[in-house]
Design an enzyme around this catalytic site. Structure first.
Site, PDB file in Angstrom:
ATOM      1  N   HIS A   1      -9.323 -17.370  24.302  1.00  0.00           N
ATOM      2  CA  HIS A   1     -10.478 -17.802  25.100  1.00  0.00           C
ATOM      3  C   HIS A   1     -10.252 -17.720  26.606  1.00  0.00           C
ATOM      4  O   HIS A   1     -11.201 -17.681  27.380  1.00  0.00           O
ATOM      5  CB  HIS A   1     -10.828 -19.250  24.763  1.00  0.00           C
ATOM      6  CG  HIS A   1     -11.410 -19.452  23.404  1.00  0.00           C
ATOM      7  ND1 HIS A   1     -10.772 -19.039  22.257  1.00  0.00           N
ATOM      8  CD2 HIS A   1     -12.575 -20.020  23.004  1.00  0.00           C
ATOM      9  CE1 HIS A   1     -11.522 -19.357  21.204  1.00  0.00           C
ATOM     10  NE2 HIS A   1     -12.618 -19.957  21.645  1.00  0.00           N
TER      11      HIS A   1
ATOM     12  N   ASP B   1      -8.629 -13.226  13.837  1.00  0.00           N
ATOM     13  CA  ASP B   1      -8.424 -14.362  14.741  1.00  0.00           C
ATOM     14  C   ASP B   1      -8.887 -15.616  13.999  1.00  0.00           C
ATOM     15  O   ASP B   1      -9.570 -15.528  12.979  1.00  0.00           O
ATOM     16  CB  ASP B   1      -9.244 -14.167  16.030  1.00  0.00           C
ATOM     17  CG  ASP B   1      -9.134 -15.356  16.972  1.00  0.00           C
ATOM     18  OD1 ASP B   1      -7.998 -15.812  17.209  1.00  0.00           O
ATOM     19  OD2 ASP B   1     -10.165 -15.864  17.451  1.00  0.00           O
TER      20      ASP B   1
ATOM     21  N   TYR C   1      -6.855 -23.077  14.815  1.00  0.00           N
ATOM     22  CA  TYR C   1      -5.484 -22.962  14.308  1.00  0.00           C
ATOM     23  C   TYR C   1      -4.514 -23.722  15.231  1.00  0.00           C
ATOM     24  O   TYR C   1      -3.422 -24.095  14.824  1.00  0.00           O
ATOM     25  CB  TYR C   1      -5.048 -21.489  14.276  1.00  0.00           C
ATOM     26  CG  TYR C   1      -5.563 -20.636  13.127  1.00  0.00           C
ATOM     27  CD1 TYR C   1      -6.597 -21.066  12.301  1.00  0.00           C
ATOM     28  CD2 TYR C   1      -5.004 -19.393  12.884  1.00  0.00           C
ATOM     29  CE1 TYR C   1      -7.062 -20.265  11.260  1.00  0.00           C
ATOM     30  CE2 TYR C   1      -5.455 -18.582  11.841  1.00  0.00           C
ATOM     31  CZ  TYR C   1      -6.486 -19.024  11.035  1.00  0.00           C
ATOM     32  OH  TYR C   1      -6.930 -18.221  10.006  1.00  0.00           O
TER      33      TYR C   1
HETATM   34  N1  DGL Z   1      -7.561 -18.121  18.849  1.00  0.00           N
HETATM   35  C1  DGL Z   1      -6.703 -19.224  19.215  1.00  0.00           C
HETATM   36  C2  DGL Z   1      -5.541 -18.695  20.068  1.00  0.00           C
HETATM   37  O1  DGL Z   1      -5.586 -17.630  20.652  1.00  0.00           O
HETATM   38  C3  DGL Z   1      -7.453 -20.304  19.956  1.00  0.00           C
HETATM   39  C4  DGL Z   1      -8.361 -21.128  19.089  1.00  0.00           C
HETATM   40  C5  DGL Z   1      -7.631 -21.901  18.005  1.00  0.00           C
HETATM   41  O2  DGL Z   1      -6.963 -22.918  18.285  1.00  0.00           O
HETATM   42  O3  DGL Z   1      -7.734 -21.493  16.865  1.00  0.00           O
HETATM   43  O4  DGL Z   1      -4.527 -19.344  20.156  1.00  0.00           O
END
Ligand code: DGL
Length: 268
Positions: free
Chosen positions: A186, A10, A42
């Site tokens: 999240h 992740d 990301y």
């Molecule tokens: N892990 C990202 C998602 O599920 C959320 C955090 C990010 O923007 O990196 O999209």
């Protein structure tokens, strides 16, 4: 039988919500988790960059001798899954297809809301997957960038979270979505607040649970489950340590992370 670990990655610690489901549904599997905490988020980055980062994450996990990859990040799943599947000869499961399947099954009025990062919503990955399953499904996507810092601050069940959710989700509510995909690692932690805003009649889909189900099905069908019936061993790697990673991590995982190792992802 295949005793090698499953690799999960992740952009940070949010993917531990997917790891938690994998641990619950596949308790005998060993898992290697990589959180790219140095390059988080990301969700605001370009497709090109997200593909490059995802390739590096997978190369790192391959160096740990994994048998399959789970892309826990919605943003990476929506932007990079095709490119990484074309590059690596290993089963790769993202969160989009399982989440879309669960939503397509759940909707009764064919109006599915999708909430996620800007990149996930912009990619159109969930609408594409939903339309493939049922062309009658209509979708409405809303980017909710403030949800990530609210969760990381530990404010999921506060008035601030509620007011923010009301502001973001009002249009989705008026549009009368009967199903909403929690399209970001999240958001399962905000499920009570989101449900309070959307109302109890709206089904909230947590793709993490459906992803774990799909991983289990894939490993069973390919005869790739671990032979040993002991509880799995878990290893955690991060590209940077923040002061609060243990606290935030245990929040997502619902148990303590005893030890994590820092690696330099630029070497992969
Ligand atoms: N892990 C990202 C998602 O599920 C959320 C955090 C990010 O923007 O990196 O999209």
């Amino acid at each position: 039988m295949d005793n090698r670990p499953i690799g999960v990655f992740d952009s940070g610690l949010g993917g531990l919500t997917v790891m938690k489901e994998l641990m619950a549904q596949l308790p005998n599997e060993n898992i290697v988790y990589f959180g790219d905490t140095a390059r988080l988020p990301y969700g605001t980055r370009s497709k090109e960059t997200i593909i490059k980062y995802s390739m590096q994450c997978i190369r790192f996990l391959l160096s740990k001798g994994i048998k399959a990859v789970v892309i826990a990040c919605n943003t990476a799943s929506s932007m990079a899954i095709q490119a990484v599947r074309e590059t690596f000869d290993i089963p790769i499961i993202g969160v989009i297809e399982p989440g879309a399947e669960a939503a397509a099954k759940a909707t009764r009025n064919n109006k599915v809301g999708i909430i996620g990062t800007q990149a996930t919503v912009k990619s159109g990955a969930y609408p594409t997957a939903l339309k493939k399953l049922n062309p009658d499904i209509q979708t409405c996507g809303v980017a909710c960038p403030l949800f990530v810092p609210i969760v990381e601050e530990g404010w999921s069940d506060t008035e601030i979270a509620y007011l923010t959710a009301r502001r973001y989700l009002n249009d989705l509510k008026s549009w009368e979505a009967d199903t909403v995909i929690l399209g970001c690692t999240h958001y399962p932690l905000l499920i009570n607040t989101i449900s309070k805003v959307m109302g109890p009649e709206v089904t909230l889909i947590n793709p993490a649970a459906d992803t774990a189900r799909q991983v289990k099905q894939m490993l069973t069908e390919k005869d790739m489950l671990r032979e040993n019936k002991d509880v799995g061993v878990y290893q955690y790697y991060l590209s940077d340590f923040s002061q609060s990673f243990k606290q935030i991590g245990s929040n997502f995982l619902n148990k303590n992370i005893e030890y994590a190792e820092k690696i330099d992802i630029e070497n992969y």
